[in-house]
Scaffold this motif. Sequence first.
Motif, short mmCIF file in Angstrom:
data_model
loop_
_atom_site.label_atom_id
_atom_site.label_comp_id
_atom_site.label_asym_id
_atom_site.label_seq_id
_atom_site.Cartn_x
_atom_site.Cartn_y
_atom_site.Cartn_z
N ILE A 1 0.81 -1.22 0.00
CA ILE A 1 0.00 0.00 0.00
C ILE A 1 0.85 1.27 0.00
CG2 ILE A 1 -0.29 0.36 2.48
CD1 ILE A 1 -3.32 0.73 1.83
N ILE A 2 2.10 1.16 0.38
CA ILE A 2 2.97 2.33 0.46
C ILE A 2 3.11 2.99 -0.91
CG2 ILE A 2 5.33 3.11 0.95
CD1 ILE A 2 5.40 0.85 3.08
N GLY A 3 2.89 4.29 -0.95
CA GLY A 3 2.96 5.04 -2.20
C GLY A 3 1.70 5.87 -2.40
N SER A 4 1.52 6.36 -3.62
CA SER A 4 0.38 7.24 -3.94
C SER A 4 -0.63 6.53 -4.82
CB SER A 4 0.88 8.50 -4.65
OG SER A 4 1.68 9.26 -3.77
N TRP A 5 -1.89 6.78 -4.53
CA TRP A 5 -3.01 6.16 -5.24
C TRP A 5 -4.03 7.23 -5.62
CZ3 TRP A 5 -2.63 0.93 -6.04
CH2 TRP A 5 -1.70 0.24 -5.26
N GLU A 6 -4.68 7.05 -6.77
CA GLU A 6 -5.70 7.99 -7.23
C GLU A 6 -7.04 7.28 -7.42
OE1 GLU A 6 -4.30 9.68 -10.90
OE2 GLU A 6 -3.06 11.15 -9.86
N PHE A 7 -8.09 7.95 -6.96
CA PHE A 7 -9.46 7.50 -7.23
C PHE A 7 -10.12 8.59 -8.05
CE2 PHE A 7 -13.96 7.91 -6.10
CZ PHE A 7 -14.43 6.71 -6.62
N HIS A 8 -10.62 8.23 -9.23
CA HIS A 8 -11.29 9.18 -10.11
C HIS A 8 -12.80 8.99 -9.96
CE1 HIS A 8 -7.64 10.46 -12.28
NE2 HIS A 8 -7.22 9.25 -11.94
N GLY A 9 -13.44 9.92 -9.22
CA GLY A 9 -14.89 9.88 -9.06
C GLY A 9 -15.55 10.68 -10.17
N ASP B 1 -17.00 13.73 -10.22
CA ASP B 1 -16.57 15.13 -10.29
C ASP B 1 -15.39 15.44 -9.38
OD1 ASP B 1 -18.65 15.75 -12.08
OD2 ASP B 1 -20.06 16.01 -10.41
N ILE B 2 -14.70 14.41 -8.95
CA ILE B 2 -13.64 14.66 -7.97
C ILE B 2 -12.49 13.67 -8.16
CG2 ILE B 2 -14.51 13.15 -6.14
CD1 ILE B 2 -13.93 15.65 -4.26
N LEU B 3 -11.31 14.15 -7.85
CA LEU B 3 -10.12 13.32 -7.86
C LEU B 3 -9.64 13.23 -6.41
CD1 LEU B 3 -7.65 11.86 -9.18
CD2 LEU B 3 -6.61 14.13 -9.39
N GLU B 4 -9.48 12.01 -5.92
CA GLU B 4 -8.97 11.79 -4.57
C GLU B 4 -7.58 11.18 -4.69
OE1 GLU B 4 -9.76 8.96 -0.68
OE2 GLU B 4 -11.27 9.05 -2.26
N ILE B 5 -6.63 11.76 -4.01
CA ILE B 5 -5.26 11.25 -4.01
C ILE B 5 -4.91 10.85 -2.59
CG2 ILE B 5 -2.83 11.74 -4.47
CD1 ILE B 5 -3.89 13.97 -6.42
N MET B 6 -4.52 9.59 -2.42
CA MET B 6 -4.10 9.08 -1.10
C MET B 6 -2.63 8.72 -1.20
SD MET B 6 -6.64 8.80 1.19
CE MET B 6 -6.09 7.59 2.34
N HIS B 7 -1.85 9.22 -0.25
CA HIS B 7 -0.43 8.85 -0.20
C HIS B 7 -0.16 8.22 1.17
CE1 HIS B 7 3.84 8.81 -0.99
NE2 HIS B 7 3.99 9.18 0.26
N PHE B 8 0.31 6.97 1.15
CA PHE B 8 0.62 6.23 2.37
C PHE B 8 2.14 6.15 2.52
CE2 PHE B 8 -3.44 4.61 0.82
CZ PHE B 8 -4.24 4.72 1.95
N ASP B 9 2.66 6.66 3.63
CA ASP B 9 4.09 6.57 3.92
C ASP B 9 4.37 5.32 4.75
OD1 ASP B 9 5.34 8.79 2.68
OD2 ASP B 9 4.49 10.12 4.20
N LYS B 10 5.61 4.84 4.66
CA LYS B 10 5.96 3.63 5.40
C LYS B 10 6.04 3.87 6.91
CE LYS B 10 10.65 4.04 3.72
NZ LYS B 10 11.72 3.35 3.03
N ASP B 11 6.05 5.13 7.34
CA ASP B 11 6.06 5.41 8.77
C ASP B 11 4.66 5.36 9.40
OD1 ASP B 11 4.88 7.77 7.89
OD2 ASP B 11 6.38 9.10 8.77
N GLY B 12 3.64 4.98 8.59
CA GLY B 12 2.29 4.85 9.11
C GLY B 12 1.47 6.11 9.06
N THR B 13 1.91 7.11 8.29
CA THR B 13 1.13 8.33 8.12
C THR B 13 0.58 8.40 6.69
OG1 THR B 13 3.08 9.63 7.49
CG2 THR B 13 2.48 9.61 9.83
N PHE B 14 -0.47 9.20 6.51
CA PHE B 14 -1.04 9.38 5.18
C PHE B 14 -1.42 10.84 4.96
CE2 PHE B 14 -4.93 8.96 7.60
CZ PHE B 14 -5.78 9.86 6.99
#
Length: 134
Positions: A32-40, A42-55
Motif C-alpha cells: 500500500i505504500i505510495g500514492s493512489w488515485e481514485f477518479h470519481g 466530479d472529484i479526484l482523490e489522491i491518497m499517499h501512504f508513507d511507510k512510517d504509518g502516516t497518510f
Amino acid sequence: MRARLLLPVVTCVLLAWGRIVYPQDVSYQKAIIGSWEFHGEDILEIMHFDKDGTFIQKFESAFFMVMGQPGPIQTGTWVVKDGYLFITMKTSTPPQAESLLGKTFQVKIDRIDDKTLILSEDNGKDSKIYIRKK
C-alpha cells in the motif's frame, strides 16, 4: 494417552489465536505504500501512504477551482490489520471535516497489487478502485 497430548496442543492454539497476524497483512502493509488515485464523477482523490504509518489525502475538483479554494487536505495515521485498512484522521485543511478528526475508519482491502487498490465498506457494495500514481 493421545487425548492427554491433544488437550495442551488445543489450549496453546486457542491462546495464540488472539495474537495471530493474518499473512496477507504484512504483504498489504508493504504494497500500500505510495500514492493512489481514485477518479470519481466530479472529484479526484489522491491518497499517499508513507511507510512510517502516516497518510495524506487530497481532493481536487472543478468546484474547488471555480470557488477559488484549494481542495481539502487531510492527514493522519494508517495501519493494516486483519485484512482491513484503518485510518485515523488527525488534521484537515480547510477545517471542513473537523467532526472527523480523531476518528478511526476501517475499510476492507479487497485487492491490492502493483497497479490497483480496491477498498470497500463492510457492506461489500460500496467499493473504490484506486490506481497507483506514477
